[in-house]
Scaffold this motif. Sequence first.
Motif, PDB file in Angstrom:
ATOM      1  N   ARG A 230      11.915  14.015   8.771  1.00  0.00           N
ATOM      2  CA  ARG A 230      13.314  13.863   8.366  1.00  0.00           C
ATOM      3  C   ARG A 230      14.059  15.189   8.425  1.00  0.00           C
ATOM      4  N   LEU A 231      13.407  16.265   7.993  1.00  0.00           N
ATOM      5  CA  LEU A 231      14.038  17.585   8.052  1.00  0.00           C
ATOM      6  C   LEU A 231      14.276  18.011   9.505  1.00  0.00           C
ATOM      7  N   THR A 232      13.293  17.768  10.353  1.00  0.00           N
ATOM      8  CA  THR A 232      13.437  18.124  11.764  1.00  0.00           C
ATOM      9  C   THR A 232      14.559  17.334  12.415  1.00  0.00           C
ATOM     10  N   ARG A 233      14.609  16.046  12.143  1.00  0.00           N
ATOM     11  CA  ARG A 233      15.678  15.207  12.701  1.00  0.00           C
ATOM     12  C   ARG A 233      17.041  15.681  12.207  1.00  0.00           C
ATOM     13  N   ALA A 234      17.132  16.004  10.920  1.00  0.00           N
ATOM     14  CA  ALA A 234      18.395  16.493  10.364  1.00  0.00           C
ATOM     15  C   ALA A 234      18.820  17.783  11.050  1.00  0.00           C
ATOM     16  N   ALA A 235      17.882  18.695  11.269  1.00  0.00           N
ATOM     17  CA  ALA A 235      18.201  19.961  11.940  1.00  0.00           C
ATOM     18  C   ALA A 235      18.683  19.700  13.362  1.00  0.00           C
ATOM     19  N   ARG A 236      18.020  18.788  14.070  1.00  0.00           N
ATOM     20  CA  ARG A 236      18.435  18.444  15.442  1.00  0.00           C
ATOM     21  C   ARG A 236      19.855  17.889  15.489  1.00  0.00           C
ATOM     22  N   GLU A 237      20.254  17.212  14.452  1.00  0.00           N
ATOM     23  CA  GLU A 237      21.616  16.658  14.388  1.00  0.00           C
ATOM     24  C   GLU A 237      22.634  17.722  13.999  1.00  0.00           C
ATOM     25  N   LEU A 238      22.274  18.564  13.047  1.00  0.00           N
ATOM     26  CA  LEU A 238      23.241  19.523  12.501  1.00  0.00           C
ATOM     27  C   LEU A 238      23.539  20.694  13.426  1.00  0.00           C
ATOM     28  N   VAL A 239      22.554  21.181  14.154  1.00  0.00           N
ATOM     29  CA  VAL A 239      22.803  22.337  15.032  1.00  0.00           C
ATOM     30  C   VAL A 239      23.918  22.022  16.029  1.00  0.00           C
ATOM     31  N   PRO A 240      23.892  20.895  16.741  1.00  0.00           N
ATOM     32  CA  PRO A 240      24.994  20.605  17.664  1.00  0.00           C
ATOM     33  C   PRO A 240      26.332  20.356  16.955  1.00  0.00           C
ATOM     34  N   GLU A 241      26.275  19.788  15.765  1.00  0.00           N
ATOM     35  CA  GLU A 241      27.501  19.481  15.027  1.00  0.00           C
ATOM     36  C   GLU A 241      28.187  20.731  14.488  1.00  0.00           C
TER      37      GLU A 241
ATOM     38  N   MET B 229       0.842  -1.171   0.000  1.00  0.00           N
ATOM     39  CA  MET B 229       0.000   0.000   0.000  1.00  0.00           C
ATOM     40  C   MET B 229       0.894   1.243   0.000  1.00  0.00           C
ATOM     41  N   SER B 230       0.611   2.181  -0.868  1.00  0.00           N
ATOM     42  CA  SER B 230       1.462   3.357  -0.959  1.00  0.00           C
ATOM     43  C   SER B 230       0.987   4.435   0.018  1.00  0.00           C
ATOM     44  N   ALA B 231       1.915   5.250   0.430  1.00  0.00           N
ATOM     45  CA  ALA B 231       1.632   6.319   1.388  1.00  0.00           C
ATOM     46  C   ALA B 231       0.865   7.444   0.705  1.00  0.00           C
ATOM     47  N   THR B 232       0.000   8.091   1.449  1.00  0.00           N
ATOM     48  CA  THR B 232      -0.731   9.237   0.911  1.00  0.00           C
ATOM     49  C   THR B 232       0.211  10.438   0.860  1.00  0.00           C
ATOM     50  N   ALA B 233      -0.230  11.471   0.161  1.00  0.00           N
ATOM     51  CA  ALA B 233       0.595  12.683   0.064  1.00  0.00           C
ATOM     52  C   ALA B 233       0.827  13.289   1.448  1.00  0.00           C
ATOM     53  N   SER B 234      -0.195  13.278   2.304  1.00  0.00           N
ATOM     54  CA  SER B 234      -0.010  13.867   3.640  1.00  0.00           C
ATOM     55  C   SER B 234       0.948  13.018   4.479  1.00  0.00           C
ATOM     56  N   GLU B 235       0.910  11.703   4.320  1.00  0.00           N
ATOM     57  CA  GLU B 235       1.858  10.828   5.037  1.00  0.00           C
ATOM     58  C   GLU B 235       3.283  11.087   4.558  1.00  0.00           C
TER      59      GLU B 235
ATOM     60  N   ALA C 156      18.776  15.153   5.342  1.00  0.00           N
ATOM     61  CA  ALA C 156      17.449  14.532   5.335  1.00  0.00           C
ATOM     62  C   ALA C 156      17.214  13.669   4.094  1.00  0.00           C
ATOM     63  N   GLY C 157      18.081  13.828   3.095  1.00  0.00           N
ATOM     64  CA  GLY C 157      17.920  13.060   1.862  1.00  0.00           C
ATOM     65  C   GLY C 157      16.768  13.554   0.994  1.00  0.00           C
ATOM     66  N   VAL C 158      16.574  14.879   0.990  1.00  0.00           N
ATOM     67  CA  VAL C 158      15.495  15.465   0.186  1.00  0.00           C
ATOM     68  C   VAL C 158      16.049  16.634  -0.621  1.00  0.00           C
ATOM     69  N   ALA C 159      15.265  17.107  -1.562  1.00  0.00           N
ATOM     70  CA  ALA C 159      15.662  18.266  -2.368  1.00  0.00           C
ATOM     71  C   ALA C 159      15.603  19.532  -1.511  1.00  0.00           C
ATOM     72  N   PRO C 160      16.542  20.471  -1.703  1.00  0.00           N
ATOM     73  CA  PRO C 160      16.553  21.703  -0.903  1.00  0.00           C
ATOM     74  C   PRO C 160      15.247  22.484  -0.938  1.00  0.00           C
ATOM     75  N   GLY C 161      14.537  22.472  -2.053  1.00  0.00           N
ATOM     76  CA  GLY C 161      13.279  23.206  -2.158  1.00  0.00           C
ATOM     77  C   GLY C 161      12.223  22.720  -1.167  1.00  0.00           C
ATOM     78  N   LEU C 162      12.349  21.474  -0.713  1.00  0.00           N
ATOM     79  CA  LEU C 162      11.366  20.945   0.235  1.00  0.00           C
ATOM     80  C   LEU C 162      11.472  21.586   1.615  1.00  0.00           C
TER      81      LEU C 162
ATOM     82  N   GLY D 183       4.341  13.879   3.229  1.00  0.00           N
ATOM     83  CA  GLY D 183       4.690  15.211   3.732  1.00  0.00           C
ATOM     84  C   GLY D 183       5.123  15.168   5.187  1.00  0.00           C
ATOM     85  N   ARG D 184       4.389  14.422   6.017  1.00  0.00           N
ATOM     86  CA  ARG D 184       4.772  14.281   7.436  1.00  0.00           C
ATOM     87  C   ARG D 184       6.135  13.615   7.563  1.00  0.00           C
ATOM     88  N   GLU D 185       6.404  12.640   6.721  1.00  0.00           N
ATOM     89  CA  GLU D 185       7.702  11.954   6.769  1.00  0.00           C
ATOM     90  C   GLU D 185       8.833  12.900   6.374  1.00  0.00           C
TER      91      GLU D 185
END
Length: 190
Positions: free
Chosen positions: A15-26, A1-7, A41-47, A9-11
Amino acid sequence: MSATASERGREVRRRLTRAARELVPERGWAAVSTRTVAERAGVAPGLVHYHFPSLQALLAEAAIGALREALGATADLLERARTPDELVELLVAEVDRYTGADPASLLAVETHLAATRDPALRGELAGLLEDFRGRIAAWLAEHGVGEPEATAAVLAAALDGVLLHRALEPQPTGAVTPVLRRIVAQHGGR
């Protein structure tokens, strides 16, 4: 079953939030860029700007979320503590989990510094601090400690200071516990 657009988007936001939490201390708050967060986060910068109004909004959301989670552990400590002395011991033990140079400590320090330049972030951080001190003050009042708000403010500031100093001069917190116990006892803790 494929994820919906909102799912999806939440993912991406997660991922962006987790990446930020890692990068600020580093790297430090000011050295984190849209590109580095997106790469981590493994996403395009525009996201980044699709999901957040700005890079600063992403960093603030990530940092405040992490700090809210860390301060959430206080609820368990307040339930476990039976006396003001025991609460002091539990709070100091919680601080002992951090070195002052670990990612969580560095994220807190970077967030405090960034908040001095960002009124919105300062307001959010002040709200977290007010809530933390309020919960401690309510517990102290229930346990017969006089001046609970002032005592909670001193406890919070002392613990923050110990954590801040640990990054520069790692010392065990054992010497702090008796001093904080005296502060609580001087204000009528049973």
